[in-house]
Design a protein around this motif. Structure first.
Motif, PDB file in Angstrom:
ATOM      1  N   THR A 101      -3.052 -30.359  11.729  1.00  0.00           N
ATOM      2  CA  THR A 101      -2.531 -29.311  10.850  1.00  0.00           C
ATOM      3  C   THR A 101      -3.107 -27.964  11.281  1.00  0.00           C
ATOM      4  O   THR A 101      -4.139 -27.899  11.949  1.00  0.00           O
ATOM      5  CB  THR A 101      -2.895 -29.582   9.385  1.00  0.00           C
ATOM      6  N   TRP A 102      -2.434 -26.903  10.877  1.00  0.00           N
ATOM      7  CA  TRP A 102      -2.852 -25.572  11.310  1.00  0.00           C
ATOM      8  C   TRP A 102      -4.237 -25.221  10.781  1.00  0.00           C
ATOM      9  O   TRP A 102      -5.028 -24.543  11.470  1.00  0.00           O
ATOM     10  CB  TRP A 102      -1.838 -24.526  10.851  1.00  0.00           C
ATOM     11  N   ASP A 103      -4.587 -25.642   9.563  1.00  0.00           N
ATOM     12  CA  ASP A 103      -5.901 -25.313   9.020  1.00  0.00           C
ATOM     13  C   ASP A 103      -7.015 -25.953   9.839  1.00  0.00           C
ATOM     14  O   ASP A 103      -8.078 -25.365  10.010  1.00  0.00           O
ATOM     15  CB  ASP A 103      -5.999 -25.741   7.550  1.00  0.00           C
ATOM     16  N   ARG A 104      -6.771 -27.169  10.366  1.00  0.00           N
ATOM     17  CA  ARG A 104      -7.788 -27.798  11.234  1.00  0.00           C
ATOM     18  C   ARG A 104      -7.769 -27.152  12.614  1.00  0.00           C
ATOM     19  O   ARG A 104      -8.831 -27.003  13.246  1.00  0.00           O
ATOM     20  CB  ARG A 104      -7.505 -29.298  11.351  1.00  0.00           C
ATOM     21  N   TRP A 105      -6.614 -26.765  13.098  1.00  0.00           N
ATOM     22  CA  TRP A 105      -6.522 -26.145  14.418  1.00  0.00           C
ATOM     23  C   TRP A 105      -7.273 -24.816  14.466  1.00  0.00           C
ATOM     24  O   TRP A 105      -7.815 -24.433  15.512  1.00  0.00           O
ATOM     25  CB  TRP A 105      -5.062 -25.933  14.810  1.00  0.00           C
ATOM     26  N   SER A 106      -7.324 -24.089  13.359  1.00  0.00           N
ATOM     27  CA  SER A 106      -8.026 -22.799  13.351  1.00  0.00           C
ATOM     28  C   SER A 106      -9.492 -22.965  13.735  1.00  0.00           C
ATOM     29  O   SER A 106     -10.061 -22.093  14.407  1.00  0.00           O
ATOM     30  CB  SER A 106      -7.898 -22.145  11.972  1.00  0.00           C
ATOM     31  N   ALA A 107     -10.117 -24.090  13.322  1.00  0.00           N
ATOM     32  CA  ALA A 107     -11.506 -24.344  13.727  1.00  0.00           C
ATOM     33  C   ALA A 107     -11.587 -24.695  15.210  1.00  0.00           C
ATOM     34  O   ALA A 107     -12.507 -24.262  15.913  1.00  0.00           O
ATOM     35  CB  ALA A 107     -12.103 -25.469  12.882  1.00  0.00           C
TER      36      ALA A 107
ATOM     37  N   LEU B 280       6.561 -28.131  18.839  1.00  0.00           N
ATOM     38  CA  LEU B 280       6.462 -29.586  18.687  1.00  0.00           C
ATOM     39  C   LEU B 280       5.865 -29.896  17.325  1.00  0.00           C
ATOM     40  O   LEU B 280       4.721 -30.340  17.201  1.00  0.00           O
ATOM     41  CB  LEU B 280       5.597 -30.184  19.814  1.00  0.00           C
ATOM     42  N   CYS B 281       6.621 -29.636  16.275  1.00  0.00           N
ATOM     43  CA  CYS B 281       6.127 -29.791  14.904  1.00  0.00           C
ATOM     44  C   CYS B 281       6.934 -30.851  14.165  1.00  0.00           C
ATOM     45  O   CYS B 281       8.159 -30.907  14.290  1.00  0.00           O
ATOM     46  CB  CYS B 281       6.213 -28.469  14.140  1.00  0.00           C
ATOM     47  N   PHE B 282       6.241 -31.668  13.376  1.00  0.00           N
ATOM     48  CA  PHE B 282       6.912 -32.591  12.473  1.00  0.00           C
ATOM     49  C   PHE B 282       7.250 -31.905  11.157  1.00  0.00           C
ATOM     50  O   PHE B 282       8.152 -32.334  10.450  1.00  0.00           O
ATOM     51  CB  PHE B 282       6.020 -33.812  12.212  1.00  0.00           C
ATOM     52  N   SER B 283       6.519 -30.859  10.841  1.00  0.00           N
ATOM     53  CA  SER B 283       6.838 -30.066   9.652  1.00  0.00           C
ATOM     54  C   SER B 283       6.216 -28.690   9.838  1.00  0.00           C
ATOM     55  O   SER B 283       5.039 -28.577  10.179  1.00  0.00           O
ATOM     56  CB  SER B 283       6.308 -30.723   8.376  1.00  0.00           C
ATOM     57  N   ARG B 284       7.008 -27.651   9.606  1.00  0.00           N
ATOM     58  CA  ARG B 284       6.498 -26.294   9.759  1.00  0.00           C
ATOM     59  C   ARG B 284       5.945 -25.735   8.459  1.00  0.00           C
ATOM     60  O   ARG B 284       5.343 -24.650   8.467  1.00  0.00           O
ATOM     61  CB  ARG B 284       7.604 -25.378  10.291  1.00  0.00           C
ATOM     62  N   LEU B 285       6.164 -26.425   7.344  1.00  0.00           N
ATOM     63  CA  LEU B 285       5.644 -25.965   6.062  1.00  0.00           C
ATOM     64  C   LEU B 285       5.402 -27.171   5.167  1.00  0.00           C
ATOM     65  O   LEU B 285       6.349 -27.789   4.684  1.00  0.00           O
ATOM     66  CB  LEU B 285       6.618 -24.994   5.381  1.00  0.00           C
ATOM     67  N   ILE B 286       4.132 -27.515   4.978  1.00  0.00           N
ATOM     68  CA  ILE B 286       3.767 -28.600   4.070  1.00  0.00           C
ATOM     69  C   ILE B 286       2.709 -28.082   3.101  1.00  0.00           C
ATOM     70  O   ILE B 286       1.924 -27.189   3.423  1.00  0.00           O
ATOM     71  CB  ILE B 286       3.240 -29.848   4.827  1.00  0.00           C
ATOM     72  N   PHE B 287       2.711 -28.638   1.905  1.00  0.00           N
ATOM     73  CA  PHE B 287       1.738 -28.283   0.885  1.00  0.00           C
ATOM     74  C   PHE B 287       0.591 -29.294   0.932  1.00  0.00           C
ATOM     75  O   PHE B 287       0.822 -30.491   1.047  1.00  0.00           O
ATOM     76  CB  PHE B 287       2.376 -28.292  -0.501  1.00  0.00           C
ATOM     77  N   MET B 288      -0.616 -28.786   0.809  1.00  0.00           N
ATOM     78  CA  MET B 288      -1.791 -29.651   0.782  1.00  0.00           C
ATOM     79  C   MET B 288      -2.521 -29.422  -0.537  1.00  0.00           C
ATOM     80  O   MET B 288      -2.882 -28.286  -0.878  1.00  0.00           O
ATOM     81  CB  MET B 288      -2.707 -29.368   1.975  1.00  0.00           C
ATOM     82  N   SER B 289      -2.731 -30.516  -1.286  1.00  0.00           N
ATOM     83  CA  SER B 289      -3.289 -30.437  -2.636  1.00  0.00           C
ATOM     84  C   SER B 289      -4.543 -31.288  -2.743  1.00  0.00           C
ATOM     85  O   SER B 289      -4.818 -32.146  -1.899  1.00  0.00           O
ATOM     86  CB  SER B 289      -2.246 -30.898  -3.669  1.00  0.00           C
TER      87      SER B 289
ATOM     88  N   SER C 237      -3.287 -31.534  -7.505  1.00  0.00           N
ATOM     89  CA  SER C 237      -3.389 -30.187  -8.044  1.00  0.00           C
ATOM     90  C   SER C 237      -2.232 -29.327  -7.545  1.00  0.00           C
ATOM     91  O   SER C 237      -1.347 -29.798  -6.829  1.00  0.00           O
ATOM     92  CB  SER C 237      -4.725 -29.572  -7.614  1.00  0.00           C
ATOM     93  N   TYR C 238      -2.260 -28.061  -7.934  1.00  0.00           N
ATOM     94  CA  TYR C 238      -1.355 -27.106  -7.316  1.00  0.00           C
ATOM     95  C   TYR C 238      -1.658 -27.058  -5.812  1.00  0.00           C
ATOM     96  O   TYR C 238      -2.761 -27.387  -5.389  1.00  0.00           O
ATOM     97  CB  TYR C 238      -1.554 -25.714  -7.916  1.00  0.00           C
ATOM     98  N   PRO C 239      -0.699 -26.662  -4.999  1.00  0.00           N
ATOM     99  CA  PRO C 239      -0.973 -26.584  -3.549  1.00  0.00           C
ATOM    100  C   PRO C 239      -2.175 -25.696  -3.243  1.00  0.00           C
ATOM    101  O   PRO C 239      -2.250 -24.547  -3.691  1.00  0.00           O
ATOM    102  CB  PRO C 239       0.320 -25.991  -2.985  1.00  0.00           C
ATOM    103  N   TYR C 240      -3.109 -26.259  -2.507  1.00  0.00           N
ATOM    104  CA  TYR C 240      -4.309 -25.527  -2.110  1.00  0.00           C
ATOM    105  C   TYR C 240      -4.081 -24.759  -0.814  1.00  0.00           C
ATOM    106  O   TYR C 240      -4.556 -23.633  -0.656  1.00  0.00           O
ATOM    107  CB  TYR C 240      -5.468 -26.519  -1.951  1.00  0.00           C
ATOM    108  N   LEU C 241      -3.332 -25.363   0.110  1.00  0.00           N
ATOM    109  CA  LEU C 241      -3.042 -24.722   1.392  1.00  0.00           C
ATOM    110  C   LEU C 241      -1.572 -24.916   1.731  1.00  0.00           C
ATOM    111  O   LEU C 241      -0.971 -25.932   1.379  1.00  0.00           O
ATOM    112  CB  LEU C 241      -3.904 -25.314   2.513  1.00  0.00           C
ATOM    113  N   LEU C 242      -1.015 -23.946   2.432  1.00  0.00           N
ATOM    114  CA  LEU C 242       0.302 -24.069   3.041  1.00  0.00           C
ATOM    115  C   LEU C 242       0.080 -24.085   4.546  1.00  0.00           C
ATOM    116  O   LEU C 242      -0.484 -23.141   5.097  1.00  0.00           O
ATOM    117  CB  LEU C 242       1.211 -22.896   2.644  1.00  0.00           C
ATOM    118  N   THR C 243       0.502 -25.130   5.201  1.00  0.00           N
ATOM    119  CA  THR C 243       0.181 -25.285   6.608  1.00  0.00           C
ATOM    120  C   THR C 243       1.332 -25.948   7.337  1.00  0.00           C
ATOM    121  O   THR C 243       2.335 -26.323   6.730  1.00  0.00           O
ATOM    122  CB  THR C 243      -1.108 -26.111   6.769  1.00  0.00           C
ATOM    123  N   SER C 244       1.197 -26.070   8.643  1.00  0.00           N
ATOM    124  CA  SER C 244       2.176 -26.758   9.475  1.00  0.00           C
ATOM    125  C   SER C 244       1.513 -27.992  10.094  1.00  0.00           C
ATOM    126  O   SER C 244       0.287 -28.106  10.126  1.00  0.00           O
ATOM    127  CB  SER C 244       2.706 -25.829  10.569  1.00  0.00           C
TER     128      SER C 244
END
Length: 591
Positions: A459-465, A484-493, A272-279
């Motif tokens: 990912t940042w969305d899991r870290w928030s919990a 210590l990031c492998f990617s600072r901006l990834i799309f999750m669909s 789908s279109y990106p649902y989340l933008l995360t690191s």
């Protein structure tokens, strides 16, 4: 004979003169009907490109009167990928006219409207079935008698029979968004059951197994919106999360209740279109607090200590000069061993001359003010650090993992994908730093239990919990290392099958959920949802160490050692002074 030939020629000319009149009359009738229909369809839903399949037919005579760019495909298939961003109307001269074989063109034009000219007596129900099998639902048909009947046959997927007669005089829409009401049809989904994305629970009212989470809620709301049911499937014990993506790519499910990252996939055909933008960074254990016996050293910053020594030397110099307003007694020993300046800075009493001049009094005021500031500042630091000692140094780069003897727990799937990407950061990390888990569930179980033996990729969305959960801890167990990031901006669909006809409805629904703030609300309540379902315990998992209510001798061992060393140096200096004085007297006696 000549008269007979002349008679026949005259008769032939009259017949020939009448045929064009009949043809023109018929053509004008067709022009009025079809042109009116094509213009009505353009008002119903605007299109700015016409794609005509098939050889010469009735459509070819009318498109010249429409001010619309047109692409003619007489062979039935294009030789290029259809990448136009325009809204396209597809016209076909018969059932066999459209034989599109280019994959991207089929994919891009799947949901576009089609108007079929039936040159034979093919039943509309069979025509609709044929297009439904190709998952093309916006189809309408017209017959040769359209000019007289003004009847269009349009396909209706959720009706029985599967077509409907629409008269232009009824002002009814020819094409409708059929999947806005799926009338209870099932949407095949597979959930990863990975909290807090999707969590399974037993509904008390209906007794059915349902799912919730910030990904599952999106799917649930979409099913309610389009009046559909969810056919839930789960992964087997030995299956990985890649199985959901594989099923989507092979059309074995409609929607996957999981998230696919752009870090591993660049194709949007099955997403789908990106649902989340995360690191995508490392979750590192918080270093242990420093012991009490090192507190005294930690409160003294080297730069501040240098400034204090410089201030001490400056005040000593001013005291020596101001006492007699002369530089005669100025020496290195008098500066470095000035007892009044030293005791003053330490907040102790010192002798004050009775006949001190105004310059000396001013320097004593400065010395007292500096002692108050220093003693107050360091006493506050000392009490604060004894109450809550600071943590040790943190890891600042991937190269320091070996220095701190810290391991990174990673699943075999993640490690393989990072290797396939040939990520540049892998060159900075020694392979021994990674602990690779073949069982991804075991790795996530250790991460969810805040096992401090490893660092974890998250990912940042899991870290928030996790961050919300650690608010209950006495001391934080982990921190999110943004360095210590492998990617600072990834799309999750959301994974979905390639030819999902209501893809545009789902993407629109997703963006509306974001617009109303529901996604952020679900994410912020993820931890509480996990607690309600019994997935996460409501207790402190940081395993805090019990602290002694009082200071023991070992806590001040460093200070005692420094005190003994200072006393020893003082005794040595005193003995050296006595020896030096006796040596002078002995030399003087000999002379």
């Amino acid at each position: 004979m000549a008269r007979l030939v002349i008679l026949l020629l005259s008769l032939g000319m009259q017949v020939y003169a009448q045929i064009p009149d009949i043809y023109v009359e018929s053509k004008n009738d067709i022009d009025e009907g079809l042109l009116h229909l094509l213009r009505e369809l353009r008002q119903e839903e605007f299109y700015d490109t016409l794609l005509v399949y098939g050889a010469d037919c009735v459509f070819h005579h009318h498109i010249r009167y429409l001010d619309v760019p047109t692409v003619l495909v007489s062979s039935g298939s294009t030789s290029f990928d259809w990448n136009f961003s325009s809204s396209t109307m597809i016209l076909s001269c018969g059932l066999e006219s459209e034989r599109e074989a280019t994959y991207r063109t089929i994919f891009k034009l799947q949901v576009n409207r089609r108007l079929i000219y039936l040159q034979d007596e093919k039943h509309p129900e069979n025509v609709c079935d044929m297009y439904f099998k190709k998952e093309q639902y916006n189809v309408a048909m017209l017959r040769k008698d359209f000019v007289k009947s003004n009847i269009i046959y349009t396909c209706r997927f959720f009706k029985d029979p599967n077509f409907e007669k629409v008269s232009l005089s009824d002002k009814k829409p020819v094409y409708i968004e059929q999947f806005k009401n799926m009338q209870g049809r099932a949407i095949r989904i597979v959930a990863d059951m990975l909290p807090p994305r999707s969590m399974q629970y037993l509904d008390a009212s209906s007794g059915e197994l349902k799912i919730k989470g910030y990904v599952a809620n999106l799917i649930n709301n979409f099913a309610l919106k389009v009046n559909a049911t969810l056919q839930l499937g789960t992964l087997a014990q030995n299956e990985t999360l890649e199985e959901i993506i594989r099923r989507a790519q092979h059309d074995e499910l409609d929607l996957g209740v999981t998230l696919e990252t752009s870090l591993y996939s660049t194709s949007l055909d099955t997403a789908s279109y990106p649902y989340l933008l995360t690191s995508y960074c490392v979750m590192v254990p918080v270093p242990a607090k420093i012991p009490y016996n090192l507190v005294y050293a930690s409160i003294v910053d080297p730069l501040v200590l240098g400034i204090i020594i410089l201030l001490f030397c400056l005040l000593s110099t001013l005291l020596i000069y101001s006492q007699k307003m002369s530089w005669q007694e100025l020496s290195l020993a008098n500066i470095l061993l000035n007892d009044r300046s030293l005791r003053g800075l330490l907040g102790q009493s010192f002798p004050f001359p009775s006949n001190a001049n105004k310059h000396l009094r001013l320097i004593f005021c400065i010395l007292c003010f500096a002692s108050i500031m220093m003693s107050t500042m360091y006493e506050a630091y000392l009490q604060s650090f004894f109450t809550d000692p600071p943590s040790g140094p943190r890891i600042r780069s991937f190269k320091e993992f070996r220095k701190f003897n810290q391991k990174i727990a990673i699943t075999e799937i993640e490690y393989r994908r990072l290797m396939n990407l040939n990520h540049s950061l892998l060159g900075e990390i020694h392979k021994s730093v990674f602990t690779i888990f073949d069982d991804w569930q075991e790795c996530f179980r250790l991460r969810d239990s805040f096992n401090r033996n490893y660092s974890y990729l998250v990912t940042w969305d899991r870290w928030s919990a996790y961050e919300e959960q650690q608010r209950l801890f006495k001391d934080p167990a982990f921190y999110y290392a943004k360095d210590l990031c492998f990617s600072r901006l990834i799309f999750m669909s959301i994974p979905m099958r390639r030819h999902l006809h209501y893809r545009h409805l789902f993407n629109d629904h997703m963006m509306r959920q974001h617009e109303f703030g529901l996604v952020n609300y679900w994410k912020s309540h993820s931890f509480f949802d996990m607690v309600r379902l019994g997935i996460t315990p409501l207790k402190d998992l940081s395993q805090p160490k019990a602290k002694s209510p009082s200071i023991v001798l070992d806590d001040i061992s460093l200070i005692l050692k420094l005190y003994v060393a200072a006393i020893a140096i003082s005794i040595m200096c005193f003995m050296l002074e006595i020896a030096t004085e006796k040596w002078r007297r002995w030399r003087k006696f000999e002379n």
